[in-house]
Scaffold this active site. Structure first.
Site, short mmCIF file in Angstrom:
data_model
loop_
_atom_site.label_atom_id
_atom_site.label_comp_id
_atom_site.label_asym_id
_atom_site.label_seq_id
_atom_site.Cartn_x
_atom_site.Cartn_y
_atom_site.Cartn_z
CD GLU A 17 -34.34 -42.92 36.19
OE1 GLU A 17 -34.14 -42.62 35.82
OE2 GLU A 17 -33.80 -42.79 37.55
CG HIS A 20 -29.09 -43.80 36.61
ND1 HIS A 20 -29.27 -42.41 36.65
CD2 HIS A 20 -27.17 -44.77 36.27
CE1 HIS A 20 -27.80 -42.11 36.23
NE2 HIS A 20 -26.86 -42.61 36.41
CG ASP A 37 -31.36 -42.87 41.31
OD1 ASP A 37 -30.73 -43.90 41.48
OD2 ASP A 37 -30.96 -42.53 40.41
#
Length: 599
Positions: free
Chosen positions: A50, A189, A194
């Site tokens: 991220e 997310h 993920d």
């Protein structure tokens, strides 16, 4: 004549001889991307990041999540927030749920990245849209002066595009694929979540690709490329081959040899024919026809190259372009008659004066024209009497000074032996007259701006002089009854035995072995090569060239040289034809090449 190669103690040597099969070479540890590793043995690290934005040059990493798996089993997980050093944009917070407050006490990337690289060491990196994640990791490693380990990378997006159709899924987003493959984890997310979902997607994709013949790591590297599934599935034809140097043969449905090649790793090279790395349409056709692949392990690369040449000459494979039918290559010889002329032949009788072989009849014809330009040999093909008949008339070539006309001029007939001697000298290495005449002719043509004719004259001189030069260079090897030489390799010695220009055997004397013991064994067990009756030695010119190149390498140690005419190996001084051809090219190629292009 002997040469002490250094005495060390040790195990038995490994020997490979002429056409005798033998044991393969010592095993060599290969890198992961150099061998066919079954996918169930591969360690994957599935990673997800991220970030504060989409570009590694202007954005920072905020979270890393990774899962290490092998054979469907989870070996470990890596998860941490990362303090980006900047406030997290609201749009990112809405997407990921990560706030500036959450990362304020998290470690910086300088602390996290070395730990992650250690976690992923030796594994294949997997990511969904791998260019994004790997791009951020590499950019941060570069800013930290960390060496990027250059792991193999697999992109599940690219794999999905290969095997997931639009009928099954509207797109190839992670959330869509996770639902398609019934992942136990729903992407949200967040990095670790993920990454876990991507593991399930990866396993789903690999199970589908097994039916396409994707079973090894090297298959996966090209799995997203457009290879016909039927061809990829047939990669199992390589499974029985060893991971060693050698020669491979593709066999057709009628047990015929379709193609012959060499490899330093037989299994790896043959498997490449069934992937997108093989882009030659003609070879693809050959691979689709093949029903079997045979491998011949070899001790050394030189042995493999020699075996390749011999197998191509023996089987004349339809899909090999080089080295086919070397016995049919043309030579230029001086005929054996009262008034000799030049003739292009396929076979050279014993004792004949000849030069060759040439790559083609056209090249041989260029050489003939180069000699005829410098020496007024007759060019008519009829057999002439020793004494010319009365009442004959000059031909056109005699009229322009290109033939001495021994057919009609008694004086020319009497002096023709001197012309024939000059031609014989040219064919046996004294090329100064031929190339010197060409240089003078080119000078005149260039001064007259007749550049195309000058280029043609240059080509004739080169075709002749380079073939003569090659013949002189190889003559010492072809004429030697026996040559034994060695090159250092892996702390030991690679030994090669050559007899009459033919590869007669090779042996590896490993570190710790007395090399002279191995030399004695190789002498005793090498192929017996009878003295050839015709010019050119006991092997094809290509084989002798390979051997001469190996013998001429820096560091080669000559152990023995047995030649009936010379005491030591040397290249004759008359072997200047190649240098003379270089002189022609150096003086005129720039001018001829540049101006003929505008003619």
């Amino acid at each position: 004549m002997g040469l002490d190669l250094g005495h060390v103690r040790p195990p038995a040597a490994r020997i490979r001889l002429g056409d005798e099969p033998g044991a393969g070479p010592r095993p060599v540890q290969l890198a992961l991307d150099e061998i066919g590793v079954p996918l169930h043995e591969v360690t994957f690290v599935v990673v997800d990041l991220e970030t504060t934005g989409g570009s590694p040059s202007s954005s920072e990493i905020t979270e890393i999540g990774a899962v290490k798996v092998r054979g469907g089993e989870v070996l470990g997980e890596f998860a941490t927030l990362v303090n980006p050093g900047v406030a997290i944009p609201p749009t990112i917070t809405v997407l990921t749920g990560i706030t500036t407050a959450m990362v304020i006490s998290a470690p910086r990337i300088q602390e996290v990245l070395p730990s992650f690289l250690e976690f992923a060491h030796g594994a294949v990196l997997v990511a969904h849209n791998a260019a994004f994640d790997v791009g951020f990791l590499k950019a941060n490693a570069a800013r930290m002066d960390l060496a990027w380990p250059r792991p193999a990378v697999v992109d599940t997006v690219r794999l999905a595009r290969r095997v997931v159709t639009r009928d099954e899924a509207p797109n190839h987003k992670l959330h869509t694929l996770a639902r398609l493959f019934a992942s136990a984890t729903t992407p949200n997310h967040r990095a670790l979540q993920d990454a876990r979902a991507t593991v399930d997607v990866l396993h789903g994709l690999l199970s589908r690709m097994a039916s396409l013949g994707v079973s090894h790591l090297e298959d996966l590297a090209t799995a997203s490329d457009p290879v016909p599934p039927a061809r990829r599935r047939r990669s199992t034809l390589a499974d029985h081959l060893p991971r060693s140097p050698g020669v491979y043969q593709f066999i057709g449905p009628g047990a015929e040899v379709l193609y012959v090649g060499t490899a330093t790793d037989l299994r790896r090279r043959v498997r490449q024919y069934f992937t997108a790395s093989e882009k030659r349409q003609r070879i693809g056709e050959m691979v689709d026809l093949a029903t079997e692949v045979r491998g011949i392990p070899c001790a050394t690369r030189l042995e493999a190259q020699v075996r390749e040449l011999r197998l191509i000459a023996e089987h004349d494979p339809p899909y090999n372009r080089r080295s086919r039918r070397p016995d049919r290559l043309p030579w230029v010889r001086l005929t054996d008659e009262p008034h000799p002329r030049l003739s292009i032949v396929r076979e050279v009788p014993a004792g004949a004066v000849a030069v060759g072989p040439f790559a083609s009849r056209a090249a041989a014809q260029l050489a003939v024209e180069a000699v005829q330009q410098a020496i007024p040999l007759r060019q008519c093909t009829r057999r002439l009497p020793l004494v010319p008949r009365s009442g004959g008339a000059d031909c056109m070539l005699a009229g322009i000074g290109r033939c001495s006309a021994p057919c009609v001029d008694p004086g020319a007939a009497a002096g023709y032996s001197e012309i024939a001697a000059r031609a014989e000298a040219a064919l046996t290495g004294h090329t100064d007259v031929v190339v010197g005449t060409a240089v003078e002719h080119i000078d005149r043509l260039v001064s007259e701006q007749r550049y195309e004719e000058a280029a043609a004259c240059r080509d004739r001189a080169e075709a002749f002089s380079r073939t003569v030069g090659r013949g002189l260079r190889l003559a010492e090897v072809q004429g030697a009854r026996q040559i034994m030489a060695a090159q250092a390799t892996d702390g030991g010695w690679e030994l090669v035995l050559v007899r009459h220009g033919r590869f007669a055997g090779t042996a590896i004397s490993p570190r710790g072995t007395d090399p002279m013991v191995v030399v004695s064994q190789l002498y005793a067990t090498g192929e017996v090569v009878p003295e050839p009756e015709r010019p050119g030695g006991a092997a094809s010119t290509e084989e002798t060239e390979l051997l001469a190149g190996w013998l001429g390498r820096a560091g080669t140690r000559l152990i023995a040289f047995d030649h009936p005419d010379t005491a030591g190996w040397s290249v004759p001084v008359a072997a200047a034809p190649a240098a003379l051809a270089d002189r022609v090219r150096a003086r005129h190629t720039p001018v001829v090449g540049q101006l003929s292009a505008t003619a």
